[in-house]
Scaffold this active site. Structure first.
Site, PDB file in Angstrom:
ATOM      1  N   ASP A  91       0.850  -1.200   0.000  1.00  0.00           N
ATOM      2  CA  ASP A  91       0.000   0.000   0.000  1.00  0.00           C
ATOM      3  C   ASP A  91       0.879   1.240   0.000  1.00  0.00           C
ATOM      4  O   ASP A  91       2.105   1.157   0.079  1.00  0.00           O
ATOM      5  CB  ASP A  91      -0.887   0.004   1.252  1.00  0.00           C
ATOM      6  CG  ASP A  91      -0.071  -0.053   2.529  1.00  0.00           C
ATOM      7  OD1 ASP A  91       0.374   1.009   2.985  1.00  0.00           O
ATOM      8  OD2 ASP A  91       0.154  -1.164   3.064  1.00  0.00           O
TER       9      ASP A  91
ATOM     10  N   ASP B  22       0.778   3.568   2.397  1.00  0.00           N
ATOM     11  CA  ASP B  22       0.592   4.143   3.718  1.00  0.00           C
ATOM     12  C   ASP B  22      -0.643   5.045   3.650  1.00  0.00           C
ATOM     13  O   ASP B  22      -1.686   4.603   3.184  1.00  0.00           O
ATOM     14  CB  ASP B  22       1.852   4.876   4.178  1.00  0.00           C
ATOM     15  CG  ASP B  22       1.953   4.991   5.688  1.00  0.00           C
ATOM     16  OD1 ASP B  22       1.519   4.055   6.380  1.00  0.00           O
ATOM     17  OD2 ASP B  22       2.472   6.001   6.183  1.00  0.00           O
TER      18      ASP B  22
END
Length: 293
Positions: free
Chosen positions: A213, A215
Site C-alpha cells: 500500500d 501508507d
C-alpha cells in the site's frame, strides 16, 4: 551450530502472509528453546536441493503475535542455535515513494528505528557490547535475494531506507509525511530491532520488503485498508515463497566469510573478570565465539 565459514544454512523469517515455504524436503517442525524465551513458533527444518533451510514464521502460524509482541531476541537466538549462517527477512511494508507502488519488492539497505517498546540488544548491565550497524544489511545476501526475486517475477528495487514504527496502528498523515521528508522509502513494524539483533549475533541479514500500500500519504489513495493490504499481500507471498526456493538453490558451493560474521570481534567492552556470569551464559550461542575463547 554449523560452521559458518563452510556450509550454507539459510534462515528465513517469514512475515505477514508467509507462514510456509514451498519445495522443502525432509520437513520437520521442531521446538527450539532459548534463554530469551520462546521464539514466535516452532522452527521448520528442511532442505531445498540439498541446501539446508530453517524457517520461522515471525508472527506465528495463524498470525498470533503483534509486531510489538514478537520476541526478536528469541527468534534470532533460535535461528543461530538451529545452525543458520545467514538470515533473510520477508515482510510486508507500506510505500513512502510514488515510484514504489504496491507489488514492488524493495531490498532495503538502511533503517530508521522508531520503535520504543522492544528489547533492542542481547547485551545489558554486567556485559556490555557496542556493535556497529552503520551498514546493517549484508550486501552479498541482499544481492542474491534481489536476483532471486527478479527470477520469481517480482519488480525489484535495490536499496532504500526502512522506517520501523512501533505499531500496531498505521501512521497518521502527519507521521507519513514526516517520514517521506526524511527520505525513507518504506514503512513497516518488524525489521527493528531484528536487524540489530542479527548483527549482534553475527548473522548476516537482508530484508525483502513487499509493498502492499501507499501508507496514508498518497492523495489518490485512501487510508490503509486491511482488506486491500491482504489482497496484495497474498499475491506477494506467492512470489516470496518462490524467491526463497530460488535463493536456496543458488547457494551452491562453500560459503565464504563476510564482515558480519565477525561483528563482535572488538565490540565487547566488559573484561572477563567483570562479566555477569548469568548473562554470559545466556549469550553463549549468540556471542560464544568471542566470550568463550
Amino acid at each position: 551450530m554449523a560452521d559458518r565459514g563452510g556450509e550454507w544454512v539459510l534462515g528465513v523469517l517469514g512475515g505477514s502472509g508467509v507462514y510456509e515455504i514451498d519445495g522443502l524436503e525432509k520437513r520437520e517442525w521442531r521446538r527450539v528453546d532459548t534463554p530469551w524465551g520462546l521464539p514466535s513458533d516452532d522452527l521448520l527444518f528442511g532442505e531445498i536441493e540439498g541446501v539446508k533451510v530453517v524457517f520461522l514464521p515471525r508472527h506465528g502460524r495463524g498470525h498470533r503475535l503483534t509486531p510489538s509482541g514478537v520476541n526478536g531476541r528469541a527468534n534470532i537466538d533460535a535461528l543461530k542455535r538451529a545452525g543458520a549462517t545467514d538470515v533473510l527477512s520477508l515482510s510486508a511494508v507500506g510505500s513512502l515513494k510514488e515510484d514504489l507502488p504496491p507489488g514492488t519488492f524493495v531490498i532495503v539497505d538502511q533503517y530508521v528505528d522508531r520503535t520504543f517498546a522492544r528489547p533492542k540488544s542481547f547485551f545489558d548491565e554486567g556485559l556490555v557490547a557496542h556493535v556497529s550497524v552503520a551498514d546493517p544489511v549484508c550486501a552479498r545476501l541482499a544481492g542474491l535475494a534481489a536476483e532471486a526475486a527478479r527470477a520469481a517475477g517480482a519488480p525489484v528495487v535495490e536499496g532504500g531506507t526502512y522506517l520501523a514504527m512501533e505499531g500496531p496502528q498505521f501512521s497518521t498523515r502527519a507521521e507519513s509525511e514526516l517520514y517521506r521528508a526524511w527520505g525513507c522509502s518504506v514503512i513497516g513494524m518488524t525489521n527493528m530491532p531484528e536487524a540489530k539483533l542479527a548483527r549482534e549475533a553475527e548473522l548476516p541479514y537482508a530484508s525483502v520488503c513487499m509493498v502492499t500500500d501507499y501508507d496514508c500519504w498518497h492523495a489518490e489513495h485512501g487510508p490503509v485498508e486491511v482488506s486491500h493490504v491482504i489482497e496484495v499481500l497474498l499475491a506477494n507471498a506467492a512470489k516470496a515463497r518462490d524467491l526463497v526456493g530460488r535463493l536456496a538453490r543458488g547457494l551452491k558451493g562453500p560459503r565464504t566469510a563476510v564482515p558480519a560474521d565477525t561483528a563482535l570481534e572488538h565490540a565487547v567492552i566488559t573484561p572477563p573478570h567483570a562479566r555477569d556470569p548469568e548473562l554470559a551464559r545466556k549469550l553463549d550461542v549468540v556471542a560464544g565465539r568471542v566470550l568463550n575463547r
